[in-house]
Design a protein around this motif. Sequence first.
Motif, PDB file in Angstrom:
ATOM      1  N   LYS A  60       0.836  -1.121   0.012  1.00  0.00           N
ATOM      2  CA  LYS A  60      -0.084  -0.048  -0.038  1.00  0.00           C
ATOM      3  C   LYS A  60       0.927   1.110  -0.093  1.00  0.00           C
ATOM      4  O   LYS A  60       2.011   1.133   0.599  1.00  0.00           O
ATOM      5  CB  LYS A  60      -0.900   0.050   1.009  1.00  0.00           C
ATOM      6  CG  LYS A  60      -2.100  -1.016   1.233  1.00  0.00           C
ATOM      7  CD  LYS A  60      -3.060  -0.847   2.149  1.00  0.00           C
ATOM      8  CE  LYS A  60      -4.349  -1.781   2.244  1.00  0.00           C
ATOM      9  NZ  LYS A  60      -4.410  -2.378   3.446  1.00  0.00           N
ATOM     10  N   THR A  61       0.366   2.623  -0.624  1.00  0.00           N
ATOM     11  CA  THR A  61       0.880   3.647  -0.457  1.00  0.00           C
ATOM     12  C   THR A  61       0.808   4.001   0.930  1.00  0.00           C
ATOM     13  O   THR A  61      -0.205   3.521   1.650  1.00  0.00           O
ATOM     14  CB  THR A  61       0.284   4.689  -1.222  1.00  0.00           C
ATOM     15  OG1 THR A  61      -0.930   4.871  -0.850  1.00  0.00           O
ATOM     16  CG2 THR A  61       0.387   4.231  -2.809  1.00  0.00           C
ATOM     17  N   ALA A  62       1.487   5.350   1.478  1.00  0.00           N
ATOM     18  CA  ALA A  62       1.394   5.873   2.518  1.00  0.00           C
ATOM     19  C   ALA A  62      -0.090   6.231   2.870  1.00  0.00           C
ATOM     20  O   ALA A  62      -0.289   6.190   4.131  1.00  0.00           O
ATOM     21  CB  ALA A  62       2.520   7.019   2.756  1.00  0.00           C
ATOM     22  N   THR A 119       4.796  -2.205 -13.563  1.00  0.00           N
ATOM     23  CA  THR A 119       4.987  -0.648 -13.003  1.00  0.00           C
ATOM     24  C   THR A 119       4.031  -0.158 -11.678  1.00  0.00           C
ATOM     25  O   THR A 119       3.950   0.792 -11.536  1.00  0.00           O
ATOM     26  CB  THR A 119       4.634  -0.014 -14.337  1.00  0.00           C
ATOM     27  OG1 THR A 119       2.969   0.002 -14.497  1.00  0.00           O
ATOM     28  CG2 THR A 119       5.540  -0.065 -15.433  1.00  0.00           C
ATOM     29  N   MET A 120       3.074  -1.368 -11.390  1.00  0.00           N
ATOM     30  CA  MET A 120       2.292  -0.741 -10.460  1.00  0.00           C
ATOM     31  C   MET A 120       2.782  -0.565  -8.999  1.00  0.00           C
ATOM     32  O   MET A 120       2.430   0.441  -8.454  1.00  0.00           O
ATOM     33  CB  MET A 120       0.990  -1.874 -10.269  1.00  0.00           C
ATOM     34  CG  MET A 120      -0.017  -1.939 -11.513  1.00  0.00           C
ATOM     35  SD  MET A 120      -1.393  -3.129 -11.399  1.00  0.00           S
ATOM     36  CE  MET A 120      -1.763  -3.203 -12.865  1.00  0.00           C
ATOM     37  N   LYS A 163       9.764   3.961  -3.656  1.00  0.00           N
ATOM     38  CA  LYS A 163       9.252   4.664  -2.395  1.00  0.00           C
ATOM     39  C   LYS A 163       9.477   3.418  -1.339  1.00  0.00           C
ATOM     40  O   LYS A 163       9.123   3.977   0.059  1.00  0.00           O
ATOM     41  CB  LYS A 163       7.985   4.904  -2.588  1.00  0.00           C
ATOM     42  CG  LYS A 163       7.523   5.819  -3.480  1.00  0.00           C
ATOM     43  CD  LYS A 163       6.402   6.688  -2.874  1.00  0.00           C
ATOM     44  CE  LYS A 163       6.302   8.087  -3.931  1.00  0.00           C
ATOM     45  NZ  LYS A 163       5.700   7.494  -5.005  1.00  0.00           N
ATOM     46  N   LEU A 164      10.359   2.449  -1.430  1.00  0.00           N
ATOM     47  CA  LEU A 164      10.402   1.143  -0.622  1.00  0.00           C
ATOM     48  C   LEU A 164      11.560   1.030  -0.303  1.00  0.00           C
ATOM     49  O   LEU A 164      12.601   0.982  -1.273  1.00  0.00           O
ATOM     50  CB  LEU A 164       9.345  -0.083  -0.855  1.00  0.00           C
ATOM     51  CG  LEU A 164       7.911   0.365  -1.410  1.00  0.00           C
ATOM     52  CD1 LEU A 164       7.426  -0.840  -2.040  1.00  0.00           C
ATOM     53  CD2 LEU A 164       7.241   0.356  -0.036  1.00  0.00           C
ATOM     54  N   ASP A 165      12.081   0.473   0.858  1.00  0.00           N
ATOM     55  CA  ASP A 165      13.494  -0.122   0.972  1.00  0.00           C
ATOM     56  C   ASP A 165      13.432  -1.230   0.013  1.00  0.00           C
ATOM     57  O   ASP A 165      12.608  -2.107  -0.185  1.00  0.00           O
ATOM     58  CB  ASP A 165      13.602  -0.557   2.574  1.00  0.00           C
ATOM     59  CG  ASP A 165      13.850   0.816   3.270  1.00  0.00           C
ATOM     60  OD1 ASP A 165      13.844   1.911   2.856  1.00  0.00           O
ATOM     61  OD2 ASP A 165      13.745   0.580   4.514  1.00  0.00           O
ATOM     62  N   ALA A 214      12.561   7.499 -20.003  1.00  0.00           N
ATOM     63  CA  ALA A 214      13.544   8.073 -18.888  1.00  0.00           C
ATOM     64  C   ALA A 214      13.829   6.573 -18.272  1.00  0.00           C
ATOM     65  O   ALA A 214      13.132   5.966 -17.973  1.00  0.00           O
ATOM     66  CB  ALA A 214      12.456   9.092 -17.921  1.00  0.00           C
ATOM     67  N   TRP A 215      15.153   6.875 -17.803  1.00  0.00           N
ATOM     68  CA  TRP A 215      15.638   5.617 -17.040  1.00  0.00           C
ATOM     69  C   TRP A 215      16.032   5.929 -15.658  1.00  0.00           C
ATOM     70  O   TRP A 215      16.374   5.093 -14.906  1.00  0.00           O
ATOM     71  CB  TRP A 215      17.155   5.152 -17.714  1.00  0.00           C
ATOM     72  CG  TRP A 215      16.544   4.862 -19.166  1.00  0.00           C
ATOM     73  CD1 TRP A 215      16.698   5.633 -20.332  1.00  0.00           C
ATOM     74  CD2 TRP A 215      16.401   3.501 -19.427  1.00  0.00           C
ATOM     75  NE1 TRP A 215      16.119   4.805 -21.299  1.00  0.00           N
ATOM     76  CE2 TRP A 215      16.311   3.405 -21.098  1.00  0.00           C
ATOM     77  CE3 TRP A 215      16.162   2.355 -18.902  1.00  0.00           C
ATOM     78  CZ2 TRP A 215      15.838   2.432 -21.637  1.00  0.00           C
ATOM     79  CZ3 TRP A 215      15.839   1.155 -19.664  1.00  0.00           C
ATOM     80  CH2 TRP A 215      15.551   1.176 -21.182  1.00  0.00           C
ATOM     81  N   GLY A 216      15.571   6.992 -14.947  1.00  0.00           N
ATOM     82  CA  GLY A 216      15.901   7.584 -13.431  1.00  0.00           C
ATOM     83  C   GLY A 216      15.113   6.735 -12.596  1.00  0.00           C
ATOM     84  O   GLY A 216      15.768   6.300 -11.727  1.00  0.00           O
ATOM     85  N   GLY A 217      14.000   6.016 -12.934  1.00  0.00           N
ATOM     86  CA  GLY A 217      13.333   5.132 -12.250  1.00  0.00           C
ATOM     87  C   GLY A 217      13.762   3.542 -12.293  1.00  0.00           C
ATOM     88  O   GLY A 217      13.521   2.866 -11.389  1.00  0.00           O
TER      89      GLY A 217
END
Lengths: 251, 309
Positions: free
Chosen positions: A44-46, A235-236, A241-243, B282-285
């Motif tokens: 889940k997102t924050a 890509t979902m 955003k995660l460790d 973009a490859w940054g991600g």
Amino acid sequence: MMDHSKIEKNLGLMLVMVLFAISIGGLIEVVPLFFIQGTVEDVKTAEGIKMVRPYSPLELRGRDIYIREGCYLCHSQMIRPFRDEAMRYGHYSLAAESQYDHPFQWGSKRTGPDLARVGKKYSNEWQVQHLIAPRSMVPESVMPNYPWLLASELDYSDVGDRMGALRVSGVPYSTNKAEYDQNVKDFGADVAKQLHIPDSQKNLIEQAQAGNFDGNAANVSEMDAVVAYLQVLGTMVDFSKLDNDSFVKYR
Amino acid sequence: MSQGNTQSQGAQTTGHVWDDDLQEYNNPLPSWWLWAFYLTIIFSITYWVLYPAWPMGKGFTTGISTITYKNDKGVEKTTHWSTRALLMKDLQDAREMQKPYFDKVAATPFDQIAKSPDLSNFVASAGKVLFSDNCAACHQSGGQGKMAFAPNLTDDDWIYGGTYDKIQATVANGRHGIMPPKGGADLSDVDMDNLANYVLSLSGEPSDSAKAAVGNELFHGKATCFSCHGADGKGNQDIGSANLTDKIWLWADVPGAGSADKKVAAVKAVIASGLNKGVMPAWGGRLSADQIKLLTVYVHDVLGGGSKK
């Protein structure tokens, strides 16, 4: 104790007992997974929104065509937790990422590369050109040409029924206000709209025209659907955003 | 046929008797087989003790074997054995092995890397792997590019700039060159014909000089081409509008056109349809900052053609 000869002389009984005996192994492997917490990771997102969502109507039709064309015979969608795979393909696949796949496309044969994280790796233009004539982009490729995907209009008349069938097997596509509201809570308003079965055809056309995946905004081709599907693969979940060890605890 | 019976005298049988006298020998398994079987049982019990094995309600027996690893934030953790934790450890070991190199690449200014043989070898080999996995599908395996699809990275002609910083920005953030159909102006077929001749004349390609003269007017006037390609036609690297004065073409296949007419047709087609398909992802991600720096140096130094300014 049942008498040996009773079983051996009663074919029906023997059949039932043989089936029972050979399913023990499978049951022991599978059934506990339904009860062990974290088999399917909670991603889940924050803000508490689920990151993995069911496919939009257009992506779903793309997935159907992917299966129809037998892409899975050469491509897996399962990055295993090994170093070489992490280096080449990215983060290993989560169970959560295929929770809405019926049937899943993990596959066991890699004539071509794994596709679990191919989404956004290439441009739509590349995907279209590569599907029409793979060797025009990758000279040594052995992938077949799929020129008809661009030429064929997408049949989306039954997309609502297809979503309905998946809904029966537990995919949270909505048919009424209550289900829709629940989806808004789980996935956010934008995604919830895409999951509403009564609007499926309208949503499909809108996504195909806005995304213009096949380079022709005037029609909705099978290519639109397949490329929309390929571009969403893996890509979902936003791993940035995660460790990198966020999912170790689930195993 | 009935001599077989005599052999059974004295031998051990399973005790089952069919049809009055039909019996089955009980031949004990060879002892090596039996012991191997017992060993597999001992092995599996040891396995249960060491590794995750038995489901227990909502969880499972984790085993006593542990793995200690550092995650990407540098936090050290110890957990029961699992393939995911094992991967963390593998990645950490690999990171530590490559770290001296990546650290050096990260710490060394771009233009100093080529001067260290150790580092430039590392860039050449690690860069090649990254390039093949991620870039070769469009730019082709040697970076030579593909007409009407992706630019050549081995020449010294740069759409978005060939300095280290510009290349790094291109790779990290992606690029998308856009030219509206007919340059956004109201052009007739004759206008476009004249413009195409003018554009060809800029790079010394065969062209009709009378038409080119009219095209010159249009280019700097009503057709507004100059607003993006510059009054001199040399383009603008900030928006990636092509340099029309060199002999390097990406979208109009002028070099591949056999005759002067076909060259005009190729340029005309680009003017008429505009361009929207030049998408560099973009490859940054997807790639780490270290990997992008490495690829930048690879494109600039190894594929060659990188520029100083």
